[in-house]
Design a protein around this motif. Structure first.
Motif, PDB file in Angstrom:
ATOM      1  N   PHE A  49      -3.583  25.621  -2.420  1.00  0.00           N
ATOM      2  CA  PHE A  49      -3.313  25.434  -0.994  1.00  0.00           C
ATOM      3  C   PHE A  49      -3.394  26.750  -0.230  1.00  0.00           C
ATOM      4  O   PHE A  49      -2.830  27.769  -0.661  1.00  0.00           O
ATOM      5  CB  PHE A  49      -1.925  24.832  -0.774  1.00  0.00           C
ATOM      6  CG  PHE A  49      -1.834  23.351  -1.002  1.00  0.00           C
ATOM      7  CD1 PHE A  49      -2.915  22.510  -0.839  1.00  0.00           C
ATOM      8  CD2 PHE A  49      -0.616  22.778  -1.367  1.00  0.00           C
ATOM      9  CE1 PHE A  49      -2.817  21.135  -1.041  1.00  0.00           C
ATOM     10  CE2 PHE A  49      -0.497  21.407  -1.572  1.00  0.00           C
ATOM     11  CZ  PHE A  49      -1.593  20.592  -1.408  1.00  0.00           C
ATOM     12  N   TRP A  73       2.402  19.752  -0.013  1.00  0.00           N
ATOM     13  CA  TRP A  73       2.082  20.765   1.000  1.00  0.00           C
ATOM     14  C   TRP A  73       3.356  21.311   1.632  1.00  0.00           C
ATOM     15  O   TRP A  73       3.551  22.526   1.741  1.00  0.00           O
ATOM     16  CB  TRP A  73       1.180  20.137   2.056  1.00  0.00           C
ATOM     17  CG  TRP A  73       0.815  21.000   3.215  1.00  0.00           C
ATOM     18  CD1 TRP A  73       1.416  21.025   4.447  1.00  0.00           C
ATOM     19  CD2 TRP A  73      -0.258  21.954   3.286  1.00  0.00           C
ATOM     20  NE1 TRP A  73       0.802  21.932   5.262  1.00  0.00           N
ATOM     21  CE2 TRP A  73      -0.234  22.516   4.579  1.00  0.00           C
ATOM     22  CE3 TRP A  73      -1.219  22.381   2.381  1.00  0.00           C
ATOM     23  CZ2 TRP A  73      -1.147  23.486   4.994  1.00  0.00           C
ATOM     24  CZ3 TRP A  73      -2.137  23.340   2.791  1.00  0.00           C
ATOM     25  CH2 TRP A  73      -2.092  23.887   4.074  1.00  0.00           C
ATOM     26  N   GLN A  78       3.804  25.736   3.047  1.00  0.00           N
ATOM     27  CA  GLN A  78       2.579  26.174   3.705  1.00  0.00           C
ATOM     28  C   GLN A  78       2.731  26.195   5.220  1.00  0.00           C
ATOM     29  O   GLN A  78       3.359  25.321   5.814  1.00  0.00           O
ATOM     30  CB  GLN A  78       1.421  25.234   3.334  1.00  0.00           C
ATOM     31  CG  GLN A  78       0.870  25.454   1.950  1.00  0.00           C
ATOM     32  CD  GLN A  78       0.161  26.781   1.786  1.00  0.00           C
ATOM     33  OE1 GLN A  78      -0.469  27.274   2.714  1.00  0.00           O
ATOM     34  NE2 GLN A  78       0.273  27.366   0.616  1.00  0.00           N
TER      35      GLN A  78
END
Length: 222
Positions: A49, A73, A78
């Motif tokens: 990611f 995620w 992130q």
């Protein structure tokens, strides 16, 4: 085809089965664990990611794979947006999606946020995830797509029952819409699928599958 809806039966009252393809939408053992093994780990996620990462998928189904990716995620902390594009010929009614996703209480916070905004197809702004579900036959819609993906989730129904979503021409389109060094993963290890990915320009590896599936496939674009 674009106007067709998924027709379902329910196994044990919890597992949706496609009447069109006579195939369950997710593993009867543990669909979330299978998604994490096949599509996340198979694409080396969440380790790859980066801000603006792009996932594309053949077969949106219940939305399970998207929800698992979205949870990963956010859990990875992130910044920015994860972009997720899925191609689906037979969209599931939102009420059926909600019923199916009750099987995965660990995803409930993400399921609720998704279903609050989901209209059945098209674009959906989920904040940290930007979703687009392209409705119709991927053999026609994928060539027209102007995007690229860093990772592909190849999750059509079984190649034996839905061979149209695994053909060599479509795998070539997957490759054409993959960023340099991008990846693809799928639960199937069918020989013709692996050969199609190889012909399209992927380096293909057969690795251990989930549960009763002995093998699965991961691929890296050359």
């Amino acid at each position: 085809m674009a106007d067709q809806q998924a027709r379902l039966s329910w196994r044990d009252g919890t597992v949706p089965v496609s009447d069109q393809f006579d195939d369950p939408y997710f593993s009867i053992q543990d669909g979330l664990a299978e998604t994490e093994h096949v599509f996340l780990a198979g694409n080396d996620l969440p380790g790859r990611f980066v801000p603006g990462f792009r996932i594309a998928e053949l077969g949106f189904g219940t939305g399970l794979n998207m929800l698992a990716a979205w949870r990963a995620w956010e859990a990875a902390g992130q910044e920015g947006v994860l972009r997720f594009t899925s191609f689906e010929a037979f969209p599931m009614a939102p009420a059926d999606m909600g019923k199916a996703l009750e099987a995965f209480p660990a995803l409930a916070p993400w399921t609720g946020r998704f279903l609050d905004k989901w209209q059945g197809s098209g674009a959906c702004d989920l904040g940290s995830l930007q979703l687009e579900v392209v409705r119709g036959d991927a053999r026609m819609s994928l060539p027209e797509w102007t995007g690229q993906a860093d990772a592909w989730f190849l999750d059509g129904f079984s190649p034996a029952k839905n061979p149209e979503l695994w053909g060599e021409a479509l795998m070539a389109q997957v490759a054409a819409h993959t960023a340099p060094g991008g990846t693809a993963a799928t639960y199937t290890a069918a020989g013709f699928v692996r050969r199609g990915l190889e012909a399209a320009g992927f380096d293909v590896t057969r690795i251990p599958g989930y549960g009763r599936k002995r093998h699965m496939t991961k691929a890296v674009l050359r």
